[in-house]
Write an enzyme that holds these catalytic residues in place. Structure first.
Site, PDB file in Angstrom:
ATOM      1  CG  HIS A  11     -23.151 -38.568  43.489  1.00  0.00           C
ATOM      2  ND1 HIS A  11     -22.526 -39.583  43.225  1.00  0.00           N
ATOM      3  CD2 HIS A  11     -22.557 -37.600  42.739  1.00  0.00           C
ATOM      4  CE1 HIS A  11     -21.023 -39.415  42.976  1.00  0.00           C
ATOM      5  NE2 HIS A  11     -21.059 -37.399  42.391  1.00  0.00           N
ATOM      6  CD  GLU A  89     -17.683 -33.491  40.660  1.00  0.00           C
ATOM      7  OE1 GLU A  89     -17.430 -32.564  40.979  1.00  0.00           O
ATOM      8  OE2 GLU A  89     -17.691 -34.742  40.958  1.00  0.00           O
TER       9      GLU A  89
END
Length: 250
Positions: A11, A89
């Protein structure tokens, strides 16, 4: 030999990346810079002629919005997308929300490096009563108690990412579909370690820059041949170095 390409992208810069805070499963959005990085990644992919059949991302909006930015530039906003918590994550436990440099000043650069990059080392755990525990979040309502982390090492992240790769992503690639995955620094590190068979020492030094397409090429047997980033090499190296320096005391 037919070559299959896969694009991985971390990202773009998030609001907490900008503030140098441990993020983990906290659902923070992209910064203005991160939005720009996503669009630039899409422009680079478009210039190189990339087109996709299917996309994967996590259930965290910084990855989702990065994918949106990329696909918008490719005029592929319609592309089918599967979102999975397995691409999230790594969960940073009780470190989530803390400033990385301040934490390094308190515990030392080496301890924070081990928490951030060590293979089997977990940060301090959350309690299940903590508001940061994912069991309080409706998006994880279908996960079992065993699947809900209170902290994770990279090894534990690999344990959830690689089965998803083998069971879900790889079959689509084998069928000839062109895939893009928008994910996170550590879920991508998990895939890179697996694909490149990196040692624990090698993965410790690997830093994934934000918002830069990482292309893997595979042979007919779905074995990686090579990988490379798309974009300006000096800028990419500077971004990776900046990621490495986030966990150091000021």
């Amino acid at each position: 030999m037919a070559v299959t390409k896969l694009v991985l992208i971390r990202h773009g810069e998030s609001q907490w990346n900008n503030e140098n805070r441990f993020t983990g499963w906290t659902d923070v959005d992209l910064s203005d810079k991160g939005l720009t990085e996503a669009k630039q990644a899409g422009q680079v992919l478009k210039a190189d002629g990339y087109v996709f059949d299917f996309a994967y991302t996590s259930v965290l909006k910084r990855a989702i919005h990065t994918l949106w930015g990329v696909l918008d530039e490719l005029d592929q906003a319609w592309l089918p997308v599967e979102k999975s918590w397995r691409l999230n994550e790594r969960h940073y436990g009780a470190l989530q929300g803390l400033n990385k440099a301040e934490t390094a000043e308190k515990y030392g650069d080496e301890q924070v490096k081990q928490w951030r990059r060590g293979f089997a080392i977990t940060p301090p755990e959350l309690t299940r009563e903590d508001e940061r525990f994912p069991g309080h979040d409706p998006r994880y309502a279908n996960l079992s108690a065993a699947e809900l982390p209170t902290t994770e090492s990279l090894a534990l992240t690999i344990d959830r990412v690689i089965p998803y790769w083998n069971e879900t992503i790889l079959p689509r690639m084998k069928s000839g579909e062109r895939i893009i995955i928008a994910a996170h620094g550590n879920s991508i590190r998990a895939m890179v370690k697996f694909l490149d068979n990196l040692s624990e020492e090698e993965i410790l030094e690997l830093n994934i820059p934000t918002g830069v397409p990482l292309v893997y090429e595979f042979d007919d047997n779905m074995k990686p041949i090579k990988h490379y980033y798309l974009g300006n090499a000096d800028e990419i190296a500077a971004k990776a170095a900046a990621v490495a320096n986030q966990g150091k005391a000021k």
